[in-house]
Design a protein around this motif. Sequence first.
Motif, PDB file in Angstrom:
ATOM      1  N   SER A  16       0.840  -1.198   0.000  1.00 34.40           N
ATOM      2  CA  SER A  16       0.000   0.000   0.000  1.00 34.40           C
ATOM      3  C   SER A  16       0.871   1.243   0.000  1.00 34.40           C
ATOM      4  CB  SER A  16      -0.925  -0.011   1.217  1.00 34.40           C
ATOM      5  OG  SER A  16      -1.819  -1.100   1.165  1.00 34.40           O
ATOM      6  N   GLY A  17       1.982   1.206   0.743  1.00 36.66           N
ATOM      7  CA  GLY A  17       2.914   2.326   0.715  1.00 36.66           C
ATOM      8  C   GLY A  17       3.542   2.510  -0.651  1.00 36.66           C
ATOM      9  N   ALA A  18       3.935   1.404  -1.289  1.00 39.77           N
ATOM     10  CA  ALA A  18       4.515   1.492  -2.632  1.00 39.77           C
ATOM     11  C   ALA A  18       3.520   2.079  -3.614  1.00 39.77           C
ATOM     12  CB  ALA A  18       4.979   0.109  -3.093  1.00 39.77           C
ATOM     13  N   ALA A  19       2.256   1.656  -3.535  1.00 33.69           N
ATOM     14  CA  ALA A  19       1.229   2.185  -4.438  1.00 33.69           C
ATOM     15  C   ALA A  19       1.037   3.681  -4.231  1.00 33.69           C
ATOM     16  CB  ALA A  19      -0.086   1.442  -4.210  1.00 33.69           C
ATOM     17  N   TYR A  20       1.013   4.111  -2.973  1.00 36.21           N
ATOM     18  CA  TYR A  20       0.828   5.539  -2.697  1.00 36.21           C
ATOM     19  C   TYR A  20       1.987   6.367  -3.227  1.00 36.21           C
ATOM     20  CZ  TYR A  20       1.336   9.872  -0.049  1.00 36.21           C
ATOM     21  OH  TYR A  20       1.549  11.178   0.298  1.00 36.21           O
ATOM     22  N   TYR A  21       3.207   5.972  -2.880  1.00 35.19           N
ATOM     23  CA  TYR A  21       4.346   6.814  -3.263  1.00 35.19           C
ATOM     24  C   TYR A  21       4.589   6.793  -4.769  1.00 35.19           C
ATOM     25  CZ  TYR A  21       5.374   7.632   1.632  1.00 35.19           C
ATOM     26  OH  TYR A  21       5.289   8.020   2.953  1.00 35.19           O
ATOM     27  N   ALA A  22       4.309   5.681  -5.427  1.00 34.48           N
ATOM     28  CA  ALA A  22       4.434   5.657  -6.885  1.00 34.48           C
ATOM     29  C   ALA A  22       3.395   6.571  -7.521  1.00 34.48           C
ATOM     30  CB  ALA A  22       4.291   4.226  -7.407  1.00 34.48           C
ATOM     31  N   ALA A  23       2.153   6.512  -7.028  1.00 35.35           N
ATOM     32  CA  ALA A  23       1.112   7.384  -7.563  1.00 35.35           C
ATOM     33  C   ALA A  23       1.412   8.844  -7.261  1.00 35.35           C
ATOM     34  CB  ALA A  23      -0.247   6.989  -6.984  1.00 35.35           C
ATOM     35  N   GLN A  24       1.957   9.107  -6.081  1.00 34.85           N
ATOM     36  CA  GLN A  24       2.319  10.477  -5.714  1.00 34.85           C
ATOM     37  C   GLN A  24       3.362  11.036  -6.666  1.00 34.85           C
ATOM     38  OE1 GLN A  24       4.913  11.133  -2.337  1.00 34.85           O
ATOM     39  NE2 GLN A  24       3.468  12.602  -1.442  1.00 34.85           N
ATOM     40  N   LYS A  25       4.218  10.173  -7.202  1.00 31.71           N
ATOM     41  CA  LYS A  25       5.234  10.600  -8.150  1.00 31.71           C
ATOM     42  C   LYS A  25       4.676  10.832  -9.559  1.00 31.71           C
ATOM     43  CE  LYS A  25       9.564   8.605  -6.665  1.00 31.71           C
ATOM     44  NZ  LYS A  25      10.202   9.823  -6.901  1.00 31.71           N
ATOM     45  N   GLY A  26       3.396  10.577  -9.742  1.00 32.17           N
ATOM     46  CA  GLY A  26       2.769  10.794 -11.039  1.00 32.17           C
ATOM     47  C   GLY A  26       2.652   9.559 -11.898  1.00 32.17           C
ATOM     48  N   ALA A  27       3.057   8.408 -11.368  1.00 32.29           N
ATOM     49  CA  ALA A  27       2.956   7.180 -12.143  1.00 32.29           C
ATOM     50  C   ALA A  27       1.502   6.706 -12.216  1.00 32.29           C
ATOM     51  CB  ALA A  27       3.822   6.089 -11.520  1.00 32.29           C
ATOM     52  N   LYS A  28       1.179   6.024 -13.296  1.00 32.63           N
ATOM     53  CA  LYS A  28      -0.118   5.362 -13.413  1.00 32.63           C
ATOM     54  C   LYS A  28       0.003   4.010 -12.723  1.00 32.63           C
ATOM     55  CE  LYS A  28      -3.622   3.909 -16.789  1.00 32.63           C
ATOM     56  NZ  LYS A  28      -3.937   3.732 -18.225  1.00 32.63           N
ATOM     57  N   VAL A  29      -0.746   3.830 -11.641  1.00 28.92           N
ATOM     58  CA  VAL A  29      -0.531   2.706 -10.725  1.00 28.92           C
ATOM     59  C   VAL A  29      -1.775   1.844 -10.623  1.00 28.92           C
ATOM     60  CG1 VAL A  29      -0.009   2.065  -8.329  1.00 28.92           C
ATOM     61  CG2 VAL A  29       1.150   4.029  -9.379  1.00 28.92           C
ATOM     62  N   ILE A  30      -1.546   0.528 -10.601  1.00 30.43           N
ATOM     63  CA  ILE A  30      -2.606  -0.409 -10.277  1.00 30.43           C
ATOM     64  C   ILE A  30      -2.088  -1.344  -9.181  1.00 30.43           C
ATOM     65  CG2 ILE A  30      -1.958  -2.084 -12.076  1.00 30.43           C
ATOM     66  CD1 ILE A  30      -5.020  -2.651 -12.369  1.00 30.43           C
ATOM     67  N   LEU A 155      -2.776   4.697   3.852  1.00 31.98           N
ATOM     68  CA  LEU A 155      -1.930   4.619   2.658  1.00 31.98           C
ATOM     69  C   LEU A 155      -2.758   4.264   1.431  1.00 31.98           C
ATOM     70  CD1 LEU A 155       1.157   2.794   4.206  1.00 31.98           C
ATOM     71  CD2 LEU A 155       1.095   5.157   3.374  1.00 31.98           C
ATOM     72  N   GLN A 156      -3.720   3.376   1.582  1.00 26.52           N
ATOM     73  CA  GLN A 156      -4.574   3.010   0.453  1.00 26.52           C
ATOM     74  C   GLN A 156      -5.435   4.194   0.018  1.00 26.52           C
ATOM     75  OE1 GLN A 156      -6.561  -0.392   2.099  1.00 26.52           O
ATOM     76  NE2 GLN A 156      -4.861  -1.784   1.676  1.00 26.52           N
ATOM     77  N   SER A 157      -5.963   4.939   0.979  1.00 22.96           N
ATOM     78  CA  SER A 157      -6.766   6.117   0.645  1.00 22.96           C
ATOM     79  C   SER A 157      -5.927   7.159  -0.074  1.00 22.96           C
ATOM     80  CB  SER A 157      -7.367   6.704   1.927  1.00 22.96           C
ATOM     81  OG  SER A 157      -8.112   7.885   1.651  1.00 22.96           O
ATOM     82  N   LEU A 158      -4.702   7.364   0.401  1.00 23.95           N
ATOM     83  CA  LEU A 158      -3.816   8.322  -0.255  1.00 23.95           C
ATOM     84  C   LEU A 158      -3.460   7.868  -1.666  1.00 23.95           C
ATOM     85  CD1 LEU A 158      -1.412   9.191   2.710  1.00 23.95           C
ATOM     86  CD2 LEU A 158      -3.011  10.760   1.581  1.00 23.95           C
ATOM     87  N   ALA A 159      -3.228   6.560  -1.837  1.00 22.15           N
ATOM     88  CA  ALA A 159      -2.918   6.047  -3.175  1.00 22.15           C
ATOM     89  C   ALA A 159      -4.067   6.334  -4.127  1.00 22.15           C
ATOM     90  CB  ALA A 159      -2.643   4.545  -3.105  1.00 22.15           C
ATOM     91  N   ARG A 160      -5.272   6.067  -3.705  1.00 23.60           N
ATOM     92  CA  ARG A 160      -6.439   6.322  -4.550  1.00 23.60           C
ATOM     93  C   ARG A 160      -6.622   7.806  -4.816  1.00 23.60           C
ATOM     94  NH1 ARG A 160     -10.307   1.601  -1.930  1.00 23.60           N
ATOM     95  NH2 ARG A 160     -10.230   0.203  -3.750  1.00 23.60           N
ATOM     96  N   SER A 161      -6.320   8.632  -3.837  1.00 23.52           N
ATOM     97  CA  SER A 161      -6.477  10.080  -4.037  1.00 23.52           C
ATOM     98  C   SER A 161      -5.521  10.605  -5.095  1.00 23.52           C
ATOM     99  CB  SER A 161      -6.263  10.818  -2.715  1.00 23.52           C
ATOM    100  OG  SER A 161      -4.888  10.837  -2.345  1.00 23.52           O
ATOM    101  N   HIS A 162      -4.441   9.854  -5.366  1.00 26.79           N
ATOM    102  CA  HIS A 162      -3.490  10.228  -6.415  1.00 26.79           C
ATOM    103  C   HIS A 162      -3.711   9.423  -7.698  1.00 26.79           C
ATOM    104  CE1 HIS A 162      -1.424  12.193  -3.054  1.00 26.79           C
ATOM    105  NE2 HIS A 162      -0.754  12.879  -3.972  1.00 26.79           N
ATOM    106  N   GLY A 163      -4.852   8.768  -7.804  1.00 26.16           N
ATOM    107  CA  GLY A 163      -5.222   8.114  -9.058  1.00 26.16           C
ATOM    108  C   GLY A 163      -4.937   6.637  -9.147  1.00 26.16           C
ATOM    109  N   ALA A 164      -4.368   6.030  -8.109  1.00 25.94           N
ATOM    110  CA  ALA A 164      -4.081   4.597  -8.167  1.00 25.94           C
ATOM    111  C   ALA A 164      -5.378   3.796  -8.191  1.00 25.94           C
ATOM    112  CB  ALA A 164      -3.232   4.178  -6.983  1.00 25.94           C
ATOM    113  N   VAL A 165      -5.382   2.724  -8.959  1.00 31.26           N
ATOM    114  CA  VAL A 165      -6.503   1.791  -9.005  1.00 31.26           C
ATOM    115  C   VAL A 165      -6.140   0.606  -8.123  1.00 31.26           C
ATOM    116  CG1 VAL A 165      -7.874   0.264 -10.469  1.00 31.26           C
ATOM    117  CG2 VAL A 165      -7.122   2.499 -11.337  1.00 31.26           C
ATOM    118  N   LEU A 166      -6.906   0.366  -7.074  1.00 32.78           N
ATOM    119  CA  LEU A 166      -6.638  -0.744  -6.162  1.00 32.78           C
ATOM    120  C   LEU A 166      -7.747  -1.774  -6.289  1.00 32.78           C
ATOM    121  CD1 LEU A 166      -5.466   1.169  -2.936  1.00 32.78           C
ATOM    122  CD2 LEU A 166      -4.130   0.502  -4.956  1.00 32.78           C
TER     123      LEU A 166
END
Length: 386
Positions: A16-30, A155-166
């Motif tokens: 969940s941390g990896a998903a958040y920080y990758a999405a925060q960096k602007g990556a398209k994350v799933i 962390l999951q909420s933050l990942a989604r707030s940056h566009g990650a699809v979980l």
Amino acid sequence: MEHYDVAVVGLGVLGSGAAYYAAQKGAKVIGFEQFELGHVRGASHDTSRIVRTSNFAPEYVALAKSAYKDWAELEKVTGYKMLTTTGGVVFFTPESPTPASDFTKSLDAQNVPYETLDSQEVKKRWPQFNIPDNVTTVFTADSAIAHAAKTVSTLQSLARSHGAVLKDNTPVTRVTPQASGGIVIDTPNGRFHASKVVLSTDAWINKLLAPLNVHIPVSVMQEQVTYFKPTDASAFDTSKLPVWIWQGAHCFYGFPTYGEPTIKAGRDYSNNFMSPDERTFVHSPQLLDQLTSFMNEFMPDKERQALRTITCQYTITPDRHFIISPLDSHPDIIIGLGAAHAFKFAPAFGRVLAELAVDGKTNEDISKWGIPKAATLNSKLLIAII
């Protein structure tokens, strides 16, 4: 197939941390989780986890210092109190496999302040503890408690707030490197493509590595913690009692009251081996008796009652070191294994995985946390072992 920059498999605290920080960096994350988000089958559920800089090796102290900055940033971003600072003590007996000097040398190397206390000073500060005179105690004022389940959901909420699809309840059945680049991810709900894949699947890691002719020798065991009701809960408040670790022939650890009028304690590394498929979720009465006997001597309280015992899963790597590394044979696949002691490092651990996936490098020193040499096998050897 829809393409993503980064796919994360396994959405415990590290994934969940990896998903958040990758999405925060602007990556398209799933992200993919084989069970429901926040499930109890791994090692990221329940309430409290100890957060501390004190450790036996300087590289862990260094990452812990970075993690404290990340915890503070999470508090700033969310407005939530992520850590409750209590201070922490580590008790070293003559039977400890790790001497107090290993901790103090590592703390000195990273310029982390601490105190070395004798038993009389410990009893003076915290009369709840009953320790022999031959015990050496290391106190670090920055030790704290993090709420486990809330950290994961944040962390999951933050990942989604940056566009990650979980995607929950979506097991990944195979990851296949492509000659043209990237990885194809197979699930019962479709196929996906990603430039980089982070595998933070803990006890299930080798199911996805086996088709790649890679095996990481991990041991899996069911651990347990017990919540006790003290006679006077106010005497065990976070303002009156630190988190603690007992380094003896066996290692025990525990917490002051946190969110309820109970204290929590458990044994670390009890060798209750099993596989995830065999796990019963039924706690061991023998381990509970052992813990209760220890607590009766260590923290006497005649009227204390055991209220509930919770199980969790440990996945132990060789020498119990982290693995934070791309695969040598398939560098688009990045492994993150926390060896059952990573929660305290969680935001930094997840950030490092994201940096490796998005930037191809990290400024953190992860040089000692590569894939064990014995983990990479040729196909003939793999078949012979199976």
